[in-house]
Design an enzyme around this catalytic site. Structure first.
Site, PDB file in Angstrom:
ATOM      1  N   VAL A  51       0.839  -1.208   0.000  1.00 48.13           N
ATOM      2  CA  VAL A  51       0.000   0.000   0.000  1.00 48.13           C
ATOM      3  C   VAL A  51       0.870   1.253   0.000  1.00 48.13           C
ATOM      4  O   VAL A  51       0.611   2.213  -0.733  1.00 48.13           O
ATOM      5  CB  VAL A  51      -0.971  -0.003   1.198  1.00 48.13           C
ATOM      6  CG1 VAL A  51      -1.792   1.288   1.218  1.00 48.13           C
ATOM      7  CG2 VAL A  51      -1.907  -1.206   1.123  1.00 48.13           C
ATOM      8  N   CYS A  52       1.925   1.234   0.811  1.00 46.38           N
ATOM      9  CA  CYS A  52       2.828   2.391   0.863  1.00 46.38           C
ATOM     10  C   CYS A  52       3.459   2.661  -0.505  1.00 46.38           C
ATOM     11  O   CYS A  52       3.629   3.815  -0.912  1.00 46.38           O
ATOM     12  CB  CYS A  52       3.931   2.162   1.897  1.00 46.38           C
ATOM     13  SG  CYS A  52       3.321   1.937   3.582  1.00 46.38           S
ATOM     14  N   THR A  53       3.811   1.610  -1.212  1.00 48.11           N
ATOM     15  CA  THR A  53       4.416   1.772  -2.530  1.00 48.11           C
ATOM     16  C   THR A  53       3.446   2.460  -3.484  1.00 48.11           C
ATOM     17  O   THR A  53       3.827   3.370  -4.232  1.00 48.11           O
ATOM     18  CB  THR A  53       4.837   0.406  -3.099  1.00 48.11           C
ATOM     19  OG1 THR A  53       5.782  -0.200  -2.196  1.00 48.11           O
ATOM     20  CG2 THR A  53       5.487   0.553  -4.465  1.00 48.11           C
ATOM     21  N   LEU A  56       3.152   6.361  -2.495  1.00 49.61           N
ATOM     22  CA  LEU A  56       4.258   7.227  -2.897  1.00 49.61           C
ATOM     23  C   LEU A  56       4.381   7.295  -4.412  1.00 49.61           C
ATOM     24  O   LEU A  56       4.769   8.329  -4.962  1.00 49.61           O
ATOM     25  CB  LEU A  56       5.568   6.782  -2.251  1.00 49.61           C
ATOM     26  CG  LEU A  56       5.799   7.432  -0.866  1.00 49.61           C
ATOM     27  CD1 LEU A  56       4.912   6.798   0.195  1.00 49.61           C
ATOM     28  CD2 LEU A  56       7.254   7.379  -0.452  1.00 49.61           C
ATOM     29  N   ARG A 136      -0.514   6.190   8.838  1.00 47.65           N
ATOM     30  CA  ARG A 136      -0.637   7.015   7.627  1.00 47.65           C
ATOM     31  C   ARG A 136      -1.202   8.380   8.017  1.00 47.65           C
ATOM     32  O   ARG A 136      -2.404   8.616   7.947  1.00 47.65           O
ATOM     33  CB  ARG A 136      -1.550   6.334   6.603  1.00 47.65           C
ATOM     34  CG  ARG A 136      -1.065   4.978   6.141  1.00 47.65           C
ATOM     35  CD  ARG A 136      -1.863   4.461   4.958  1.00 47.65           C
ATOM     36  NE  ARG A 136      -1.658   3.043   4.821  1.00 47.65           N
ATOM     37  CZ  ARG A 136      -0.557   2.474   4.316  1.00 47.65           C
ATOM     38  NH1 ARG A 136       0.423   3.250   3.896  1.00 47.65           N
ATOM     39  NH2 ARG A 136      -0.447   1.166   4.237  1.00 47.65           N
TER      40      ARG A 136
END
Length: 229
Positions: A51-53, A56, A136
């Site tokens: 999800v972080c990928t 960003l 987040r």
């Protein structure tokens, strides 16, 4: 034993705390780096996670839109700069463009603690490798270093980049024209005339104002009336 740092009770209207940090573009003084621009400071839980990928990568892809609005982006997690540097290559591949905004390596978790970005607000809440989980979080900060928006998302839910742009557009419009924006507003939609403006002044400022209720008045505002240069 040294005292733990105390988290600051940050609210809308608070001055964003300054800090010095190591980032993927080198060391920065936060307030100095922000200068006279807006900034979106955001945290992610961990590098090399799905999800972080996507988050960003979406921000990297839309960075020109933020730049056009004089908004800087800066990320943060408790990973090392070396970890960020490797992961950024993956993000660039997914995004189809380079990631050029800085990402803070907050290994000691002090910035995350100051900005209330840690799960359960416990500086000892760490994973098996000793890394605190950052949630987040999103802070939109204006050129005066005043916090204008605070959001926190669950780890399972990626942020909406279009919504961040929408909020920036709303803040730019409201600051410039002393208006409000209604639910689901996007640039080009009618805006709300604040109740603090009396009817006489409102009619002078907004000749095409539509009165739905005495307390609910709409007026058109063209995109080019607040569009950034």
């Amino acid at each position: 034993m040294p005292e733990e740092p105390r988290a600051t009770a940050l609210r809308l209207g608070s001055i964003a705390p300054n800090f010095q940090a190591e980032t993927t573009i080198g060391p920065i003084d936060f307030h100095e780096w922000v200068g006279n621009d807006w900034v979106i400071l955001f945290s992610h839980p961990e590098d090399y996670t799905p999800v972080c990928t996507t988050e960003l990568a979406a921000l990297a892809k839309h960075e020109p839109e933020f730049t056009r609005r004089h908004v800087k982006l800066i990320g943060l997690s408790a990973n090392s700069i070396e970890s960020h540097d490797g992961w950024i290559n993956d993000i660039a591949e997914i995004a189809g463009c380079p990631l050029t905004f800085p990402v803070i390596g907050d290994k000691d978790r002090l910035i995350a603690y100051t900005y209330d970005m840690l799960d359960h607000q416990d500086i000892t809440n760490v994973d098996a490798r000793g890394i605190a989980y950052t949630i987040r979080s999103v802070f939109i900060i204006d050129p005066s270093k005043v916090i204008r928006l605070i959001q926190s998302y669950p780890a399972s839910t990626g942020r909406n980049t279009a919504e961040l742009l929408r909020v920036i557009d709303s803040l730019l419009a409201t600051d410039k024209h002393r208006i409000n924006t209604p639910a689901n507003w996007v640039p080009g939609d009618n805006v709300v005339v604040p109740s603090s403006i009396n009817d006489e002044d409102a009619k002078a400022r907004f000749p095409n104002m539509q009165v739905v209720k005495p307390y609910l008045r709409f007026a058109p505002l063209a995109k080019d009336e607040f569009a950034p240069s």
